[in-house]
Structures are given as structure tokens and as C-alpha cells.
Design an enzyme around this catalytic site. Sequence first.
Site, PDB file in Angstrom:
ATOM      1  N   LYS A  21       9.759  -4.969   2.154  1.00 18.62           N
ATOM      2  CA  LYS A  21       8.846  -3.925   2.622  1.00 18.62           C
ATOM      3  C   LYS A  21       7.954  -4.457   3.743  1.00 18.62           C
ATOM      4  O   LYS A  21       7.296  -5.477   3.586  1.00 18.62           O
ATOM      5  CB  LYS A  21       8.007  -3.489   1.424  1.00 18.62           C
ATOM      6  CG  LYS A  21       7.074  -2.343   1.632  1.00 18.62           C
ATOM      7  CD  LYS A  21       6.615  -1.866   0.247  1.00 18.62           C
ATOM      8  CE  LYS A  21       5.441  -0.944   0.305  1.00 18.62           C
ATOM      9  NZ  LYS A  21       5.116  -0.379  -1.014  1.00 18.62           N
TER      10      LYS A  21
ATOM     11  N   PRO B 272      -0.027  -4.510  -6.868  1.00 15.31           N
ATOM     12  CA  PRO B 272      -0.223  -4.348  -5.435  1.00 15.31           C
ATOM     13  C   PRO B 272       0.846  -3.489  -4.768  1.00 15.31           C
ATOM     14  O   PRO B 272       2.010  -3.466  -5.189  1.00 15.31           O
ATOM     15  CB  PRO B 272      -0.153  -5.788  -4.916  1.00 15.31           C
ATOM     16  CG  PRO B 272      -0.508  -6.643  -6.085  1.00 15.31           C
ATOM     17  CD  PRO B 272       0.011  -5.916  -7.285  1.00 15.31           C
ATOM     18  N   CYS B 273       0.422  -2.830  -3.688  1.00 14.89           N
ATOM     19  CA  CYS B 273       1.297  -1.892  -2.976  1.00 14.89           C
ATOM     20  C   CYS B 273       2.595  -2.536  -2.508  1.00 14.89           C
ATOM     21  O   CYS B 273       3.667  -1.972  -2.636  1.00 14.89           O
ATOM     22  CB  CYS B 273       0.531  -1.334  -1.769  1.00 14.89           C
ATOM     23  SG  CYS B 273       1.514  -0.342  -0.645  1.00 14.89           S
ATOM     24  N   PHE B 274       2.470  -3.766  -1.950  1.00 15.85           N
ATOM     25  CA  PHE B 274       3.645  -4.375  -1.340  1.00 15.85           C
ATOM     26  C   PHE B 274       4.555  -5.081  -2.358  1.00 15.85           C
ATOM     27  O   PHE B 274       5.542  -5.691  -1.984  1.00 15.85           O
ATOM     28  CB  PHE B 274       3.224  -5.360  -0.239  1.00 15.85           C
ATOM     29  CG  PHE B 274       2.913  -4.672   1.065  1.00 15.85           C
ATOM     30  CD1 PHE B 274       3.911  -4.411   1.980  1.00 15.85           C
ATOM     31  CD2 PHE B 274       1.633  -4.247   1.353  1.00 15.85           C
ATOM     32  CE1 PHE B 274       3.646  -3.771   3.184  1.00 15.85           C
ATOM     33  CE2 PHE B 274       1.342  -3.607   2.547  1.00 15.85           C
ATOM     34  CZ  PHE B 274       2.348  -3.368   3.456  1.00 15.85           C
TER      35      PHE B 274
END
Lengths: 129, 254
Positions: free
Chosen positions: B152, B136-138
Amino acid sequence: MANVPDNLLYTADHEYVKRGAAPGIVTIGVTDYAQGELGDVVFVNLPKPGEKFSAHQAFGTIEAVKAVSDLFSPVAGEVVEVNAALDADPAVVNRSPYEEGWMIRLKVDNPADVDALLTPAAYRTQIGA
Amino acid sequence: MTWHLLRDTARPGWQNMAVDAALLDLAAEGGDAFLRLYRWEPHCLSFGRHEPALRRYDVERIRALGLDVVRRPTGGRAVWHAGELTYAVAAPLVPFGGQKPAYAAIHAVIAEAIRSLGGDSALAEPGRALSPGAGPCFSAPVGGEVLIGGKKVTGSAQLIQGDTLLQHGSILLEDDQSLVRGLAGQGGDEPAEASLSQALGRMVGIEELSLAIAAAARRAFGPMTPISADSNRIATHLPRHQARFRDLAWTWQR
């Protein structure tokens, strides 16, 4: 300073064209300048052999540090080979853009189209090298 | 460069991606720049352009939960769009001085907006690049992304078409990304993300954040003319993009 080899031709979109794989076949990839601007390449999406592209048409995409960019065909032609090694090791585009980091080989529709591409001197001027 | 501000309504994922792609078309055609602020209804899971979603996430569970899903045209990794605000910038690259300066300038606006709300935001140091299959991005910040307390709070991604940029990103207001972490089999991991409400110790609303970003953008980029997503300029570009982002073959291509 970006490396601009004298034996290649170039486009304003920062692709290079190398002759000599076979008659009428050229090898295409992105320039040393382009890989430096992109940063760490994490994925390259390439077409399949047999697909045809016109000049300036997007033939694939490249992703570096979460930025996706189109890859543009310098001339019209048919893909005869793709560099499958980029699947497993896309960062080779950063390490060796002109050798192991090539992307596709194209059978050119009209070989004279290649002559109309940017010379090394013209490309150096464009990128300020 | 003329800037336009589009404070949009909440839309489904496929519509949101189509509007962003239409703004990229307009920026390429006319040289104008656009800042769009929007939400997702229904809440939506978005994948990055090259992300191997079929093997990275629990597809059966995504279907069982009935989650709305879309694949973005931009890079990066999955984001769960729920208690958040999404921004998009579509603009010519030259006035920014290139792709990386644009990334930095846009994140500087987001960081400044968060500071104006009382948050102690900073930009992440350059680090290693993560592959589209990294989860996942985060789950990890990339250099230049907006952090609060080292965590983040904004995940962003770009699409470059010729000399034109689309950058969009999610700013977490109250939701965490535990759902997408769970879908990636990282359910027990310590969250690497922060929400604004958590960081500021108070509820931060969509409207409050939206106004703060618009104000910070005006300070950085100059005046902005309001524009509606219903305007003819945008509407003429929408149909072909809508077809693409609704297409399950696009969403589940890998």
C-alpha cells in the site's frame, strides 16, 4: 433489488420510520438500499436516550469501508432507546436493516410529521427500484 | 462542475483538518469541486473518526514523544504524516455517480500520477472491511487502494455529508509507518506499506509528486482554477472547524 417494505415510511436521506413500538414512538434505521450502497458497516455511533433532535438533524454517524456518513433524524423528537447491540455487531445493519439492525427509538414531537414522510412507492421511485 | 486546485503550505493537523472541512462546506453550498495538496508541520498522527485510539495505541508514549495528534472527520485508521503528501478532494457526489465511483475515480488519478513518475501502480482487489479498531491504516490495504508491488502506497478515507464528499489520503514519499506500528504494538511486523522513493529506486520530492497529481487530475476531471487557503471563501468557514479539531475532547473521545 433493494427491499422497500410496504409497512414503513422513508426519507430522502435513506432512513426508514416504523410505527408501532408504542403510541407516539417510532423506530428508525437505514434502508436496505442504504446499507447496500454503504457496503460493510464497521461502526455505528448513536446518541444517548434523552437527547433531542430536530427533523433533518444528524443524530449519529455510520462507518463502512472507511467512509463515514451522517445519520439524519427523519422527524423531531427525543431518543427513548438505542440499539446497543450495534456496538458489538455493527454488521447486523447489513444483514437485517429493518429488524435487528434498527438504530434508535424516538418519541415524536408531532405525530403528524410522520405522515409527511415518503411512502414506499415514493421511496422506490427515488432509488429507481 | 467547476474544479479548484489548492496547493497549500504545510500546516498543523488541526488546521489541515479544518481547511478540508471548510472545502466540504463550500462544495455542499456551491457545487464546486476542490483538490487540495498539502503537508503537515509539525508531523502529525491522525486517527480515524471512530477509531478507538485510547485502547488501540500507546497513549503514554504518544505524550512522552510529544507527538502532534488530531482526529480526522473521515473514517479509517491511524496515519503518521511525515515523509508524505496528503491529498483532499471535496466535491458533490452526483457528477461522480456516487460514493464508490468517486473513490475509484480519485484513486485512478493517484495511480495515474504515480505511473507518470515511473511507478508500477495498481488498485487493490476488493477485500473484507476492517473495523476502526483494526490497527494502523497502512497495516492492510482495502479494496480500491493504490498499491505498488502489492504494498500500500496510499491510504484514503471518506466523509459523506448528504450529497457531498470529502476524501483525503496520504501518499508515502519516503517515510514508512513504523512509528504508528510501534504505537500499536506491531513493531516487529513486516511493513505492509511502500514508499514511492523505495519503489522507484530514487528520491521523489513533494513538488514532483504534487505536480504529477495535479496534471493527472486535470486530465481526468478537466481544467482547475488555482485557489488559496487564505481566500475569503475558505476563511469564513474555518473558525468553527478549527475549534473542533483543536479540542482535545474531540481528539481523545475514544
